[in-house]
Design a protein around this motif. Structure first.
Motif, PDB file in Angstrom:
ATOM      1  N   UNK A  92       5.383 -66.120  52.658  1.00 25.98           N
ATOM      2  CA  UNK A  92       5.638 -67.297  51.826  1.00 25.98           C
ATOM      3  C   UNK A  92       7.024 -67.293  51.094  1.00 25.98           C
ATOM      4  N   UNK A  93       7.071 -66.083  50.508  1.00 24.36           N
ATOM      5  CA  UNK A  93       8.223 -65.833  49.524  1.00 24.36           C
ATOM      6  C   UNK A  93       9.563 -65.942  50.396  1.00 24.36           C
TER       7      UNK A  93
ATOM      8  N   UNK B  72      13.591 -65.959  49.038  1.00 24.08           N
ATOM      9  CA  UNK B  72      14.519 -64.753  49.185  1.00 24.08           C
ATOM     10  C   UNK B  72      15.911 -65.034  49.805  1.00 24.08           C
ATOM     11  N   UNK B  73      15.638 -65.664  51.213  1.00 24.17           N
ATOM     12  CA  UNK B  73      16.828 -66.157  51.800  1.00 24.17           C
ATOM     13  C   UNK B  73      17.750 -67.094  51.188  1.00 24.17           C
TER      14      UNK B  73
ATOM     15  N   UNK C 165      16.830 -50.138  37.136  1.00 23.89           N
ATOM     16  CA  UNK C 165      15.945 -51.433  37.245  1.00 23.89           C
ATOM     17  C   UNK C 165      15.858 -52.147  35.909  1.00 23.89           C
ATOM     18  N   UNK C 166      16.218 -53.336  35.954  1.00 26.52           N
ATOM     19  CA  UNK C 166      16.269 -54.485  34.641  1.00 26.52           C
ATOM     20  C   UNK C 166      14.978 -55.098  34.551  1.00 26.52           C
ATOM     21  N   UNK C 167      14.225 -55.453  35.845  1.00 31.11           N
ATOM     22  CA  UNK C 167      12.896 -56.190  35.454  1.00 31.11           C
ATOM     23  C   UNK C 167      12.568 -56.186  36.921  1.00 31.11           C
ATOM     24  N   UNK C 168      11.189 -56.938  36.990  1.00 25.90           N
ATOM     25  CA  UNK C 168      10.509 -56.928  38.345  1.00 25.90           C
ATOM     26  C   UNK C 168       9.336 -57.845  38.115  1.00 25.90           C
ATOM     27  N   UNK C 169       8.988 -58.435  39.407  1.00 27.29           N
ATOM     28  CA  UNK C 169       8.016 -59.541  39.333  1.00 27.29           C
ATOM     29  C   UNK C 169       7.093 -59.090  40.457  1.00 27.29           C
TER      30      UNK C 169
ATOM     31  N   UNK D 237      10.396 -70.167  41.934  1.00 27.46           N
ATOM     32  CA  UNK D 237      11.453 -70.106  42.030  1.00 27.46           C
ATOM     33  C   UNK D 237      12.353 -69.646  40.768  1.00 27.46           C
ATOM     34  N   UNK D 238      11.861 -70.382  39.500  1.00 27.42           N
ATOM     35  CA  UNK D 238      12.672 -70.170  38.176  1.00 27.42           C
ATOM     36  C   UNK D 238      12.502 -68.642  37.826  1.00 27.42           C
TER      37      UNK D 238
END
Length: 107
Positions: free
Chosen positions: A35-36, A40-41, A84-88, A94-95
């Motif tokens: 779904x993501x 990403x594309x 690394x500066x962040x991750x989800x 999208x935001x």
């Protein structure tokens, strides 16, 4: 479209990148990952030249996923200067992915 990399490409493509990098760590058998993928594309197209947007199938990058402590997919990680500066983790809005690129210094 986001470019696919393998674990062997990690150092050159991510750690030594002169521009910020957003990496989608995913599995082919993960429905949220599928779904993501279109988002990403789309981000890869929008941020081309400002950042690299890459995809890494964890089955082809087990060592990388382990080193990053990835325990769930999708996991999207932002890097700047090889750090690394962040991750989800999990499917997010999208935001939130755009904010993650902002954390990496991409405007």
């Amino acid at each position: 479209m986001a470019r696919q990399i393998r674990g062997a490409d990690w150092e050159a493509e991510v750690l030594r990148s002169p521009v910020p990098v957003l990496v989608d760590l995913y599995s082919k058998h993960c429905n949220p990952c599928q779904a993501l993928a279109p988002l990403i594309d789309r981000l890869a197209g929008e941020y081309g030249g400002k950042a690299k947007v890459l995809k890494l199938n964890i089955a082809e990058g087990v060592e990388v996923a382990t080193a990053l402590g990835v325990s769930s997919v999708p996991t999207v990680v932002a890097f700047r200067g090889g750090n690394e500066v962040g991750r989800l983790v999990g499917l997010r809005s999208e935001q939130q992915y755009r904010r993650l690129l902002g954390q990496a210094g991409v405007e």
